[in-house]
Design an enzyme around this catalytic site. Sequence first.
Site, PDB file in Angstrom:
ATOM      1  CG  HIS A 192      -7.685   4.407   1.065  1.00  0.00           C
ATOM      2  ND1 HIS A 192      -7.217   3.779  -0.049  1.00  0.00           N
ATOM      3  CD2 HIS A 192      -6.649   5.151   1.550  1.00  0.00           C
ATOM      4  CE1 HIS A 192      -5.946   4.141  -0.244  1.00  0.00           C
ATOM      5  NE2 HIS A 192      -5.573   4.962   0.715  1.00  0.00           N
ATOM      6  CG  ASP A 239      -0.908   5.346   3.430  1.00  0.00           C
ATOM      7  OD1 ASP A 239      -1.326   5.172   2.281  1.00  0.00           O
ATOM      8  OD2 ASP A 239      -1.594   5.850   4.333  1.00  0.00           O
ATOM      9  CG  HIS A 285      -1.932   1.095   1.231  1.00  0.00           C
ATOM     10  ND1 HIS A 285      -3.278   0.873   1.404  1.00  0.00           N
ATOM     11  CD2 HIS A 285      -1.814   2.438   1.052  1.00  0.00           C
ATOM     12  CE1 HIS A 285      -3.938   2.017   1.357  1.00  0.00           C
ATOM     13  NE2 HIS A 285      -3.061   2.986   1.144  1.00  0.00           N
ATOM     14  CD  GLU A 300      -6.523   7.130   5.837  1.00  0.00           C
ATOM     15  OE1 GLU A 300      -7.013   7.195   4.694  1.00  0.00           O
ATOM     16  OE2 GLU A 300      -5.323   7.389   6.080  1.00  0.00           O
ATOM     17  CD1 TRP A 335      -3.473  12.557   3.519  1.00  0.00           C
ATOM     18  CD2 TRP A 335      -2.331  12.297   1.610  1.00  0.00           C
ATOM     19  NE1 TRP A 335      -4.326  12.784   2.472  1.00  0.00           N
ATOM     20  CE2 TRP A 335      -3.660  12.626   1.298  1.00  0.00           C
ATOM     21  CE3 TRP A 335      -1.424  12.093   0.559  1.00  0.00           C
ATOM     22  CZ2 TRP A 335      -4.111  12.761  -0.019  1.00  0.00           C
ATOM     23  CZ3 TRP A 335      -1.875  12.216  -0.747  1.00  0.00           C
ATOM     24  CH2 TRP A 335      -3.204  12.553  -1.025  1.00  0.00           C
ATOM     25  CD  GLN A 346      -7.257  11.005  -1.603  1.00  0.00           C
ATOM     26  OE1 GLN A 346      -6.152  10.492  -1.572  1.00  0.00           O
ATOM     27  NE2 GLN A 346      -8.096  10.930  -0.574  1.00  0.00           N
ATOM     28  CG  HIS A 360      -1.331   6.848  -1.785  1.00  0.00           C
ATOM     29  ND1 HIS A 360      -2.622   7.042  -2.218  1.00  0.00           N
ATOM     30  CD2 HIS A 360      -1.432   6.137  -0.624  1.00  0.00           C
ATOM     31  CE1 HIS A 360      -3.471   6.492  -1.358  1.00  0.00           C
ATOM     32  NE2 HIS A 360      -2.774   5.933  -0.372  1.00  0.00           N
TER      33      HIS A 360
HETATM   34  N1  17E Z   1      -5.163   9.354   0.661  1.00  0.00           N
HETATM   35  C1  17E Z   1      -5.949   8.924   1.677  1.00  0.00           C
HETATM   36  O1  17E Z   1      -7.180   9.022   1.584  1.00  0.00           O
HETATM   37  N2  17E Z   1      -5.386   8.425   2.788  1.00  0.00           N
HETATM   38  C2  17E Z   1      -4.063   8.309   2.892  1.00  0.00           C
HETATM   39  N3  17E Z   1      -3.534   7.809   4.006  1.00  0.00           N
HETATM   40  C3  17E Z   1      -3.218   8.774   1.832  1.00  0.00           C
HETATM   41  C4  17E Z   1      -3.818   9.265   0.728  1.00  0.00           C
HETATM   42  C5  17E Z   1      -1.737   8.688   1.953  1.00  0.00           C
HETATM   43 FE   FE2 Z   2      -3.486   5.025   1.478  1.00  0.00          FE
END
Ligand code: 17E
Ligand code: FE2
Length: 416
Positions: free
Chosen positions: A209, A308, A56, A212, A314, A151, A58
């Site tokens: 995702h 990540d 995982h 989170e 982030w 996203q 980006h």
């Molecule tokens: N985008 C997201 O929604 N959550 C993350 N932890 C990252 C990108 C890195």
């Molecule tokens: Fe992520």
Amino acid sequence: MKMINAQLRHRSGLYTLCAEQGRFTAIEPQHGELAPEALALDAGGQLVIPPLVEPHIHLDAALTAGEPAWNMSGTLFEGIERWAERKATLSHEDIKLRAHATLDMLRDHGIQHVRTHVDVTDPSLTALGALLEVRDEARDRIDLQIVAFPQEGIDSFPQGRALMEEAMARGADVVGGIPHYEHTREQGISALTFLMDLAERTGALVDVHCDETDDPHSRFLEVLAEQTRARGMGARVTASHTVAMGSYDNAYCAKLFRLLQKAGLNFVSCPTESIHLQGRFDTFPKRRGVTRVAELDRAGLNVCFAQDSIKDPWYPLGNGNLLRVLDAGLHICHMMGFEDLRRCLDFVTDHSAKVMQLGDQYGLEVGRPANLVVLDAESDYEALRRQAKARLSVRHGEVILRREPERLIVPQAART
Ligand code: 17E
Ligand code: FE2
């Protein structure tokens, strides 16, 4: 390729591994240590493992922290806002340069399998186009899986569904999602149903995702798990982050875990990222904002650790070293009992390979691709404790990385 004097995980004695035409042809115990041979690689009694797996990351956002502005609050939502500003200036070349530079960092740390999320909430799909090329160009270093990651949402973003469909049609490997970011709970559920349908229709894997957020009412994991169970998709589905689970009460979790076991989906935790982004609305006591890694593992579910981010909106740090994340994760998740320490590499190798569904393309077994890494340590425990480096990385039977031992010089006058 021939490699002698290999220490294998959880086995006594040393082994010789042979490969021809890129595949292992023999993995056999030795009688004692062998003297160096001219044409053989010598592991020198160090640990030989299948390559580390980064399940995982980006790559489209890597190495963009501070461009055009830094994430000052440290929250996920400000990260998404800062990224939207940078996304507006993306170019094909810019993404390719940063993605290759990041893959080099991962290669340098013994990683050969990577799953990257790529933001597809962009009508031009610029990042996807660039990463599809990178996936081909990187083949000699890395196997890359691409997740079509919405996203800014699927049902709360203009043309969100069409963009997801186009991304899969253009060659993404995995369907992504972000239900906790959709405007309403109903949209979160409809987006999950849409993306599971899309995965079923296209035969793709799923990596969402999911939850989170520290909000204990964010309960999309139960929806993802139930859809996984009902559709019989099991280990083809992965829930990433699931940090709200760190805030669920135990009574709800007891019910949830029954469903998770029936569903058999995978979990990815990004502990350095989550400890940084979560807990931001707490004063004290402050939550850790990490999912229940040990509890998932004890319940027989497949769970692993991932980075990540590397220097993105982030998360400002990171350097490709997955053992740093393993070290942090084991600290944060109260997993430093001896039983966890002696098998800790599971969480960055086999468990992650299962997330990526690498099957017989992964592992030190005759007939499989001759991919391996020699770590500068004898055991999982020592590899973790000493933050062992990859001394050698072999891919399809060829050396793709060799690291000379570091040399320290202590002047006579400074010796004890
Ligand atoms: N985008 C997201 O929604 N959550 C993350 N932890 C990252 C990108 C890195
Ligand atoms: Fe992520």
